[in-house]
Scaffold this motif. Structure first.
Motif, mmCIF file in Angstrom:
data_model
loop_
_atom_site.group_PDB
_atom_site.id
_atom_site.type_symbol
_atom_site.label_atom_id
_atom_site.label_comp_id
_atom_site.label_asym_id
_atom_site.label_seq_id
_atom_site.Cartn_x
_atom_site.Cartn_y
_atom_site.Cartn_z
ATOM 1 N N ALA A 272 0.818 -1.201 0.000
ATOM 2 C CA ALA A 272 0.000 0.000 0.000
ATOM 3 C C ALA A 272 0.850 1.249 0.000
ATOM 4 O O ALA A 272 0.517 2.241 -0.649
ATOM 5 C CB ALA A 272 -0.930 0.011 1.209
ATOM 6 N N HIS B 34 -10.333 -0.683 -4.545
ATOM 7 C CA HIS B 34 -10.662 -0.265 -3.182
ATOM 8 C C HIS B 34 -12.175 -0.152 -3.004
ATOM 9 O O HIS B 34 -12.700 -0.433 -1.921
ATOM 10 C CB HIS B 34 -9.959 1.051 -2.860
ATOM 11 C CG HIS B 34 -8.482 0.900 -2.707
ATOM 12 N ND1 HIS B 34 -7.892 0.564 -1.510
ATOM 13 C CD2 HIS B 34 -7.470 0.988 -3.611
ATOM 14 C CE1 HIS B 34 -6.585 0.471 -1.677
ATOM 15 N NE2 HIS B 34 -6.308 0.729 -2.944
ATOM 16 N N ARG B 35 -12.878 0.224 -4.040
ATOM 17 C CA ARG B 35 -14.339 0.223 -3.972
ATOM 18 C C ARG B 35 -14.878 -1.204 -3.930
ATOM 19 O O ARG B 35 -15.825 -1.497 -3.202
ATOM 20 C CB ARG B 35 -14.922 0.951 -5.185
ATOM 21 C CG ARG B 35 -14.794 2.464 -5.142
ATOM 22 C CD ARG B 35 -15.426 3.051 -6.390
ATOM 23 N NE ARG B 35 -15.558 4.494 -6.326
ATOM 24 C CZ ARG B 35 -16.109 5.223 -7.293
ATOM 25 N NH1 ARG B 35 -16.561 4.635 -8.394
ATOM 26 N NH2 ARG B 35 -16.195 6.530 -7.162
ATOM 27 N N LYS C 154 -15.134 -2.935 -0.583
ATOM 28 C CA LYS C 154 -16.264 -2.505 0.240
ATOM 29 C C LYS C 154 -17.591 -2.942 -0.377
ATOM 30 O O LYS C 154 -18.484 -3.435 0.307
ATOM 31 C CB LYS C 154 -16.244 -0.978 0.387
ATOM 32 C CG LYS C 154 -17.361 -0.415 1.264
ATOM 33 C CD LYS C 154 -17.070 -0.650 2.738
ATOM 34 C CE LYS C 154 -18.075 0.090 3.602
ATOM 35 N NZ LYS C 154 -17.731 -0.002 5.029
ATOM 36 N N THR D 31 -16.717 -6.314 4.575
ATOM 37 C CA THR D 31 -15.767 -5.992 3.515
ATOM 38 C C THR D 31 -14.904 -7.221 3.251
ATOM 39 O O THR D 31 -14.869 -8.158 4.058
ATOM 40 C CB THR D 31 -14.852 -4.830 3.940
ATOM 41 O OG1 THR D 31 -14.129 -5.231 5.115
ATOM 42 C CG2 THR D 31 -15.664 -3.589 4.263
ATOM 43 N N ARG E 105 -7.788 -7.018 1.156
ATOM 44 C CA ARG E 105 -6.975 -6.590 0.014
ATOM 45 C C ARG E 105 -5.851 -7.592 -0.264
ATOM 46 O O ARG E 105 -5.679 -8.053 -1.384
ATOM 47 C CB ARG E 105 -6.380 -5.204 0.288
ATOM 48 C CG ARG E 105 -5.483 -4.684 -0.824
ATOM 49 C CD ARG E 105 -5.104 -3.230 -0.579
ATOM 50 N NE ARG E 105 -4.207 -2.738 -1.617
ATOM 51 C CZ ARG E 105 -2.885 -2.698 -1.519
ATOM 52 N NH1 ARG E 105 -2.308 -3.127 -0.398
ATOM 53 N NH2 ARG E 105 -2.140 -2.238 -2.498
ATOM 54 N N THR F 194 -14.742 2.840 1.017
ATOM 55 C CA THR F 194 -13.738 1.790 1.139
ATOM 56 C C THR F 194 -13.693 1.305 2.583
ATOM 57 O O THR F 194 -14.288 1.907 3.473
ATOM 58 C CB THR F 194 -12.334 2.304 0.739
ATOM 59 O OG1 THR F 194 -11.943 3.345 1.630
ATOM 60 C CG2 THR F 194 -12.332 2.835 -0.679
ATOM 61 N N ASP G 35 -7.760 -3.119 6.404
ATOM 62 C CA ASP G 35 -7.718 -4.347 5.607
ATOM 63 C C ASP G 35 -7.816 -5.560 6.533
ATOM 64 O O ASP G 35 -6.888 -5.823 7.300
ATOM 65 C CB ASP G 35 -6.417 -4.391 4.815
ATOM 66 C CG ASP G 35 -6.279 -5.653 3.969
ATOM 67 O OD1 ASP G 35 -7.191 -6.492 3.993
ATOM 68 O OD2 ASP G 35 -5.244 -5.784 3.295
#
Length: 507
Positions: free
Chosen positions: A9, A334-335, A338, A347, A350, A366, A370
């Motif tokens: 990230a 990232h959308r 979520k 969620t 990642r 988002t 994570d």
């Protein structure tokens, strides 16, 4: 507080900070240079049974100094080397240099998760690791029976740091990082008299960026260092494939098969007789033959074609056609993390989209954190700190081991010598040239189906487009995420795949 322990990230979110004009910059008094002591090195002897063999080995955990042109120490690289004892002919004994990513991550993930003689065992089914004590076991699948291993922590990670007049920024950049690690590798090879041994580099996440760049740096010129293999574990080599922005369609295409794999897992499509490989392959073919042309048409796409593409996208990803219409057929990763589980109140992860989490704000765009990151970070930090003190007898006083530091990533030089920012970083070209100029150099790409940090199809596409020698590239896949070794069957498969890759390189 947003979750910070991300292996990639930092790389994907890093942004350049505007420089302060020289005439306005406040004067900062530099601290007096501290005297440099001798490198600290801790040597222990061990034995274990690996792959059915009894192995005696030496562990060397400690610092290697990097010097400038005037022979002044500028950086201390901390590494852990495992060297089998009793080997008479090292020309047939491979050595593997191993590191993780970030940038800003130490090598503890691959050290304690996969390759080291001890490993941390976490739940295989994408569950939280909880609190200590954690399960640390002998790793009977380590490669120590067939190869020596060196785990490297770049400057600013683990115990590695700038010393003397050196500064972290001297080593924090695509080119600077690779050059410093190449220098370490050359020094290690000379010190241990291993120039005629088969040599490999293995990296995970940004570590694959480093590994590919290392192949370019080490191979170039008459002072070349011939590598036998490069292992790319959860790879990102071309950063444009992960930059979601208007006009760049590559990420939407490259991430699609991973969205499809995520849907296969959570919707339990396997119960309908559809394998993950089948669902992913359908997504691959659709991405190349229908989705990519549709995106490239932009507003020139016909309503009929848009409706057809939208319908297939919904089938592959589990997202509604209404949502896909609202996003103009483009799914930001990232959308997706979520949106995919929004109706079910969770969620998806990642690093590993098998993991699920619950946010405070169910309506957010988002996730808060994570779930595949906070589910594993405490255990690795605790396990490694315990292991190096208890088994390797490392004692550096109160110095903190930096599992993953944000400072290198925030200050990373993406522009380098020829580029204009991290979206323009593509190290695959150099890897392709290294392969063309070294007939024995082979590449292994190991990818998890559920990795939304470095998606497998984006990596496949990169390797196919940058001049690599096709018949010397191997692809392996796992029903897990970024750290596929968390999943017990995938750990077994990864270790066998890597073993096969190394054994196949024997002459």
């Amino acid at each position: 507080m947003k979750y910070r322990a991300s292996l990639l990230a930092l790389a994907l979110l890093a942004a350049a900070t505007p420089a302060v004009a020289a005439d306005k910059a406040p004067k900062v008094e530099k601290a007096a240079e501290k005297p440099v002591s001798e490198p600290k090195v801790f040597v222990t002897e061990h034995s274990g049974r690996f792959n059915g063999q009894d192995v005696r080995y030496k562990a060397i955990a400690g610092e290697t100094y990097l010097y400038d042109e005037d022979e002044n120490p500028r950086a201390a690289i901390f590494s852990t080397s495992y060297i089998r004892q009793g080997v008479k002919d090292t020309s047939t004994r491979p050595v593997i240099f191993i590191f993780n990513g970030g940038p800003g991550s130490s090598s503890l993930w691959l050290h304690m998760g996969a390759f080291g003689p001890k490993r941390l065992v976490l739940p295989s089914d994408a569950k939280d690791d909880g609190a200590a004590p954690y399960k640390i076991v002998d790793n009977d699948k380590t490669l120590l029976d067939i190869a020596d291993m060196v785990f490297i922590d770049p400057v600013g990670t683990g115990f590695s740091r700038a010393i003397g007049k050196g500064e972290g920024k001297d080593y924090w950049g695509v080119d600077q990082d690779a050059e410093s690690i190449a220098k370490f590798i050359r020094q290690w090879t000379t010190q241990h008299k291993r120039w005629n041994s088969p040599k490999y580099v293995a990296g995970e996440s940004y570590g694959t960026t480093r590994a590919a760049k290392l192949a370019e740096v080490l191979e170039g010129g008459f002072n070349g260092y011939g590598l036998n293999g490069v292992m790319l574990i959860s790879a990102i080599l071309d950063f444009s494939t992960a930059r979601f922005q208007t006009g760049n369609e590559l990420p939407y295409i490259g991430f699609l098969p991973t969205y499809a794999a995520t849907h296969w897992y959570h919707a339990r499509l396997g119960e309908q007789g559809i394998s993950v490989e089948q669902h992913v392959e359908r997504a691959r073919q659709f991405a190349v033959n229908e989705y990519a042309p549709a995106l490239l048409k932009g507003d020139r796409i016909s309503p009929e074609e848009k409706a057809r593409v939208r319908k297939t996208l919904a089938e592959l990803t589990g997202l509604s056609e209404q949502y896909l219409d609202q996003t103009n057929l483009r799914i930001n990763a990232h959308r997706f993390m979520k949106q995919y589980g929004r109706d079910r109140g969770h969620t998806v992860g990642r690093f590993d989209s098998r993991y699920t989490g619950i946010d405070q704000d169910a309506a957010g765009e988002t996730f808060d954190n994570d779930p595949s990151g906070y589910a594993i970070a405490p255990s690795y930090t605790a396990a490694f700190n315990h292991y190096i003190a208890d088994s390797l007898k490392v004692d550096l006083g109160a110095r903190e081991f930096k599992t993953l530091s944000g400072e290198p990533g925030r200050n990373w030089d993406w522009a380098g010598k020829k580029r204009g920012g991290y979206i323009n970083v593509n190290v695959a070209e150099g890897l392709g040239q290294a392969m063309r100029e070294n007939k024995d150099l082979r590449v292994l790409l190991a990818s998890g189906y559920y990795d939304l940090a470095t998606p497998f199809f984006a990596a496949e596409t990169t390797l196919a487009a940058n001049g690599l020698v096709k018949d010397r590239v191997s692809y392996t896949y796992y029903e897990a995420g970024h750290m596929m070794y968390l999943h017990h069957p995938s750990f077994d498969k990864l270790m066998q795949d890597v073993r096969n890759f190394v054994v196949a390189g024997r002459k």
